[in-house]
Motif scaffolding. Sequence first.
Motif, PDB file in Angstrom:
ATOM      1  N   LEU A 231       0.830  -1.209   0.000  1.00  0.00           N
ATOM      2  CA  LEU A 231       0.000   0.000   0.000  1.00  0.00           C
ATOM      3  C   LEU A 231       0.862   1.256   0.000  1.00  0.00           C
ATOM      4  CD1 LEU A 231      -2.851  -0.977   2.504  1.00  0.00           C
ATOM      5  CD2 LEU A 231      -3.014  -0.767   0.014  1.00  0.00           C
ATOM      6  N   PHE A 232       1.950   1.234   0.765  1.00  0.00           N
ATOM      7  CA  PHE A 232       2.845   2.398   0.812  1.00  0.00           C
ATOM      8  C   PHE A 232       3.493   2.642  -0.547  1.00  0.00           C
ATOM      9  CE2 PHE A 232       7.054   4.272   1.570  1.00  0.00           C
ATOM     10  CZ  PHE A 232       6.678   5.451   2.209  1.00  0.00           C
ATOM     11  N   ILE A 233       3.982   1.561  -1.169  1.00  0.00           N
ATOM     12  CA  ILE A 233       4.592   1.693  -2.498  1.00  0.00           C
ATOM     13  C   ILE A 233       3.560   2.197  -3.510  1.00  0.00           C
ATOM     14  CG2 ILE A 233       5.630   0.397  -4.408  1.00  0.00           C
ATOM     15  CD1 ILE A 233       6.905  -1.431  -2.293  1.00  0.00           C
ATOM     16  N   GLY A 234       2.339   1.637  -3.453  1.00  0.00           N
ATOM     17  CA  GLY A 234       1.290   2.100  -4.356  1.00  0.00           C
ATOM     18  C   GLY A 234       0.943   3.560  -4.150  1.00  0.00           C
ATOM     19  N   LEU A 235       0.887   3.991  -2.876  1.00  0.00           N
ATOM     20  CA  LEU A 235       0.585   5.390  -2.577  1.00  0.00           C
ATOM     21  C   LEU A 235       1.659   6.308  -3.139  1.00  0.00           C
ATOM     22  CD1 LEU A 235      -1.122   7.520  -1.111  1.00  0.00           C
ATOM     23  CD2 LEU A 235       0.216   7.064   0.947  1.00  0.00           C
ATOM     24  N   MET A 236       2.939   5.942  -2.939  1.00  0.00           N
ATOM     25  CA  MET A 236       4.029   6.759  -3.465  1.00  0.00           C
ATOM     26  C   MET A 236       3.989   6.812  -4.987  1.00  0.00           C
ATOM     27  SD  MET A 236       5.756   8.034  -0.940  1.00  0.00           S
ATOM     28  CE  MET A 236       4.132   8.245  -0.180  1.00  0.00           C
ATOM     29  N   ALA A 237       3.680   5.671  -5.620  1.00  0.00           N
ATOM     30  CA  ALA A 237       3.609   5.640  -7.084  1.00  0.00           C
ATOM     31  C   ALA A 237       2.487   6.534  -7.595  1.00  0.00           C
ATOM     32  CB  ALA A 237       3.410   4.198  -7.560  1.00  0.00           C
ATOM     33  N   VAL A 238       1.325   6.467  -6.952  1.00  0.00           N
ATOM     34  CA  VAL A 238       0.187   7.286  -7.377  1.00  0.00           C
ATOM     35  C   VAL A 238       0.495   8.770  -7.203  1.00  0.00           C
ATOM     36  CG1 VAL A 238      -2.181   7.912  -6.778  1.00  0.00           C
ATOM     37  CG2 VAL A 238      -1.563   5.514  -7.018  1.00  0.00           C
ATOM     38  N   LEU A 239       1.081   9.144  -6.068  1.00  0.00           N
ATOM     39  CA  LEU A 239       1.425  10.549  -5.839  1.00  0.00           C
ATOM     40  C   LEU A 239       2.451  11.038  -6.856  1.00  0.00           C
ATOM     41  CD1 LEU A 239       1.649  10.657  -1.935  1.00  0.00           C
ATOM     42  CD2 LEU A 239      -0.197  11.492  -3.388  1.00  0.00           C
ATOM     43  N   PHE A 240       3.434  10.203  -7.180  1.00  0.00           N
ATOM     44  CA  PHE A 240       4.474  10.574  -8.136  1.00  0.00           C
ATOM     45  C   PHE A 240       3.879  10.766  -9.533  1.00  0.00           C
ATOM     46  CE2 PHE A 240       7.836   9.430 -11.171  1.00  0.00           C
ATOM     47  CZ  PHE A 240       8.842  10.307 -10.776  1.00  0.00           C
ATOM     48  N   ILE A 241       3.064   9.804  -9.980  1.00  0.00           N
ATOM     49  CA  ILE A 241       2.476   9.886 -11.317  1.00  0.00           C
ATOM     50  C   ILE A 241       1.510  11.069 -11.400  1.00  0.00           C
ATOM     51  CG2 ILE A 241       1.034   8.686 -12.994  1.00  0.00           C
ATOM     52  CD1 ILE A 241       2.099   6.053 -11.829  1.00  0.00           C
ATOM     53  N   THR A 242       0.686  11.258 -10.360  1.00  0.00           N
ATOM     54  CA  THR A 242      -0.268  12.365 -10.350  1.00  0.00           C
ATOM     55  C   THR A 242       0.449  13.707 -10.396  1.00  0.00           C
ATOM     56  OG1 THR A 242      -1.782  11.010  -9.029  1.00  0.00           O
ATOM     57  CG2 THR A 242      -2.228  13.363  -9.129  1.00  0.00           C
ATOM     58  N   PHE A 243       1.575  13.803  -9.684  1.00  0.00           N
ATOM     59  CA  PHE A 243       2.345  15.048  -9.672  1.00  0.00           C
ATOM     60  C   PHE A 243       2.757  15.445 -11.080  1.00  0.00           C
ATOM     61  CE2 PHE A 243       6.327  17.406  -9.462  1.00  0.00           C
ATOM     62  CZ  PHE A 243       6.017  18.398  -8.544  1.00  0.00           C
ATOM     63  N   PHE A 244       3.249  14.501 -11.872  1.00  0.00           N
ATOM     64  CA  PHE A 244       3.696  14.836 -13.216  1.00  0.00           C
ATOM     65  C   PHE A 244       2.528  15.037 -14.173  1.00  0.00           C
ATOM     66  CE2 PHE A 244       7.723  13.266 -11.607  1.00  0.00           C
ATOM     67  CZ  PHE A 244       8.610  14.188 -12.155  1.00  0.00           C
ATOM     68  N   PHE A 245       1.407  14.362 -13.940  1.00  0.00           N
ATOM     69  CA  PHE A 245       0.205  14.644 -14.731  1.00  0.00           C
ATOM     70  C   PHE A 245      -0.245  16.084 -14.521  1.00  0.00           C
ATOM     71  CE2 PHE A 245      -1.455  10.014 -15.124  1.00  0.00           C
ATOM     72  CZ  PHE A 245      -0.649   9.843 -16.236  1.00  0.00           C
ATOM     73  N   LEU A 246      -0.151  16.574 -13.274  1.00  0.00           N
ATOM     74  CA  LEU A 246      -0.557  17.941 -12.976  1.00  0.00           C
ATOM     75  C   LEU A 246       0.510  18.950 -13.387  1.00  0.00           C
ATOM     76  CD1 LEU A 246      -2.119  17.411  -9.430  1.00  0.00           C
ATOM     77  CD2 LEU A 246      -3.349  17.925 -11.543  1.00  0.00           C
ATOM     78  N   LEU A 247       1.781  18.577 -13.241  1.00  0.00           N
ATOM     79  CA  LEU A 247       2.872  19.496 -13.593  1.00  0.00           C
ATOM     80  C   LEU A 247       2.912  19.727 -15.093  1.00  0.00           C
ATOM     81  CD1 LEU A 247       5.301  21.092 -12.464  1.00  0.00           C
ATOM     82  CD2 LEU A 247       6.706  19.074 -12.922  1.00  0.00           C
ATOM     83  N   GLU A 248       2.853  18.660 -15.858  1.00  0.00           N
ATOM     84  CA  GLU A 248       2.811  18.761 -17.322  1.00  0.00           C
ATOM     85  C   GLU A 248       1.351  18.634 -17.745  1.00  0.00           C
ATOM     86  OE1 GLU A 248       5.359  19.420 -19.154  1.00  0.00           O
ATOM     87  OE2 GLU A 248       6.936  19.205 -17.649  1.00  0.00           O
ATOM     88  N   ASN A 249       0.631  19.727 -17.649  1.00  0.00           N
ATOM     89  CA  ASN A 249      -0.810  19.710 -17.906  1.00  0.00           C
ATOM     90  C   ASN A 249      -1.086  19.260 -19.342  1.00  0.00           C
ATOM     91  OD1 ASN A 249      -3.467  20.004 -17.285  1.00  0.00           O
ATOM     92  ND2 ASN A 249      -3.507  22.230 -17.524  1.00  0.00           N
ATOM     93  N   GLY A 250      -1.882  18.171 -19.489  1.00  0.00           N
ATOM     94  CA  GLY A 250      -2.176  17.649 -20.817  1.00  0.00           C
ATOM     95  C   GLY A 250      -1.081  16.795 -21.393  1.00  0.00           C
ATOM     96  N   LEU A 251      -0.144  16.325 -20.547  1.00  0.00           N
ATOM     97  CA  LEU A 251       0.991  15.540 -21.039  1.00  0.00           C
ATOM     98  C   LEU A 251       0.527  14.263 -21.728  1.00  0.00           C
ATOM     99  CD1 LEU A 251       4.049  14.880 -21.132  1.00  0.00           C
ATOM    100  CD2 LEU A 251       3.792  13.843 -18.858  1.00  0.00           C
ATOM    101  N   LEU A 252      -0.355  13.499 -21.072  1.00  0.00           N
ATOM    102  CA  LEU A 252      -0.797  12.234 -21.643  1.00  0.00           C
ATOM    103  C   LEU A 252      -1.567  12.459 -22.939  1.00  0.00           C
ATOM    104  CD1 LEU A 252      -1.022   9.172 -21.278  1.00  0.00           C
ATOM    105  CD2 LEU A 252      -3.137   9.537 -20.003  1.00  0.00           C
ATOM    106  N   ARG A 253      -2.386  13.492 -22.965  1.00  0.00           N
ATOM    107  CA  ARG A 253      -3.165  13.770 -24.174  1.00  0.00           C
ATOM    108  C   ARG A 253      -2.250  14.141 -25.339  1.00  0.00           C
ATOM    109  NH1 ARG A 253      -8.253  17.987 -24.633  1.00  0.00           N
ATOM    110  NH2 ARG A 253      -8.450  17.933 -26.899  1.00  0.00           N
ATOM    111  N   ARG A 254      -1.253  14.988 -25.098  1.00  0.00           N
ATOM    112  CA  ARG A 254      -0.346  15.388 -26.179  1.00  0.00           C
ATOM    113  C   ARG A 254       0.439  14.205 -26.718  1.00  0.00           C
ATOM    114  NH1 ARG A 254       0.690  19.685 -22.621  1.00  0.00           N
ATOM    115  NH2 ARG A 254       2.691  18.732 -22.057  1.00  0.00           N
ATOM    116  N   ASN A 255       0.909  13.351 -25.810  1.00  0.00           N
ATOM    117  CA  ASN A 255       1.696  12.203 -26.262  1.00  0.00           C
ATOM    118  C   ASN A 255       0.856  11.230 -27.081  1.00  0.00           C
ATOM    119  OD1 ASN A 255       4.045  13.121 -25.074  1.00  0.00           O
ATOM    120  ND2 ASN A 255       3.665  12.053 -23.141  1.00  0.00           N
ATOM    121  N   LEU A 256      -0.397  11.041 -26.672  1.00  0.00           N
ATOM    122  CA  LEU A 256      -1.269  10.146 -27.433  1.00  0.00           C
ATOM    123  C   LEU A 256      -1.615  10.744 -28.794  1.00  0.00           C
ATOM    124  CD1 LEU A 256      -3.713   8.837 -24.676  1.00  0.00           C
ATOM    125  CD2 LEU A 256      -1.885   7.572 -25.807  1.00  0.00           C
ATOM    126  N   LEU A 257      -1.864  12.056 -28.832  1.00  0.00           N
ATOM    127  CA  LEU A 257      -2.197  12.692 -30.106  1.00  0.00           C
ATOM    128  C   LEU A 257      -1.018  12.696 -31.061  1.00  0.00           C
ATOM    129  CD1 LEU A 257      -4.406  15.725 -28.949  1.00  0.00           C
ATOM    130  CD2 LEU A 257      -5.147  13.635 -30.092  1.00  0.00           C
TER     131      LEU A 257
END
Length: 361
Positions: free
Chosen positions: A158-184
Amino acid sequence: MQRFFIYLILFIAIFLLFGWYFSNITLYLVISLILAALLRPMTNQLNDFHLLGQHIPRWMAILVSYSSIVLLLVLLSFLFLPLINNQIIILSDLDLNTIYQEVRNPVSKIENFLIRYQLIESQPGYLFEELRSQLLETIKGIDFGAFISNVLNITSSLFIGLMAVLFITFFFLLENGLLRRNLLNLIPNPYFELSVATFTKVEKLLSNYLSGLLLQMLAIFSIASFGLTIVGVDYALTIGLFAAVANLIPYAGPILGASFGIIVGISTGDYTQNHELNFLLLKIISVFGVVQMADNVFLQPMIFSKSVKAHPLEIFVVIFAGAKIAGVTGMIFAIPVYTIFRVSILEFYQGYKSYRIFKIK
């Protein structure tokens, strides 16, 4: 266009295979996407705020958004602390001799009935002693070392999962629209406009769905806690909060919420007569009956039919398919995942029909 559809089907198949094989990573990504969607409005507002003539850095806005979630969880946990403390006091005040006699008396009555009608051949007291010996054998057979090891493994996961989620969410928010741009960027130019329209529609539907879920949780919490308070049940806010969160689990959530309310009501009350206990159960069941009626008649049609735009039978099949694939987690995330694929396929199919009509003309 037909070749593109073949590539699209292959991509979806590979994506599903990847999601099944790397289920943990897929779960982290899905949770991170949901958290990013919930925190993005607050993060954008904080990022646009001027302090001493300067924008607040986006990384700082993200940390403030994280802090608000942590503060909310801490405040909500205060609702459960009095209940936990009450249960600890009840357990510490238990009289083992009284419990022993309360269990022994009904077992003795059952045993006497069986002996009287010659259904068993044993001495009085044999049935209770047999039950006690079986219970002791079961307790002795428990491997507490393995139990503690499993608890530690689950905690570390659970701790590892929490850290992974926080890390991934941080970069999703930092690079706004990152996943969408890469997919497009992966989409060929002839299908770019169609892909942009598909992404926009998917994002709108998922945003409506998440907003609807938050509204549903707030409504269930309000109705349950208000109703339980009126009928005089202790810890009404705690029960209402648990019921609202449990309702995220389709079909099983309302049962869990009502069961939790009954357990809390029985364990925290002092009832000397059976009719008092029966009246309490009737009040709790009535309140959760009203909650379930409001959820089925008003809330769920509004959320699923309007936000996801899917037939109730579709929702039913998708939820149980998700349960078959990933258990409770699959039931919770089945509808958003289904919405993404459903809208994508329909949009590209409409684009394909328009392309054929244009080609014929």
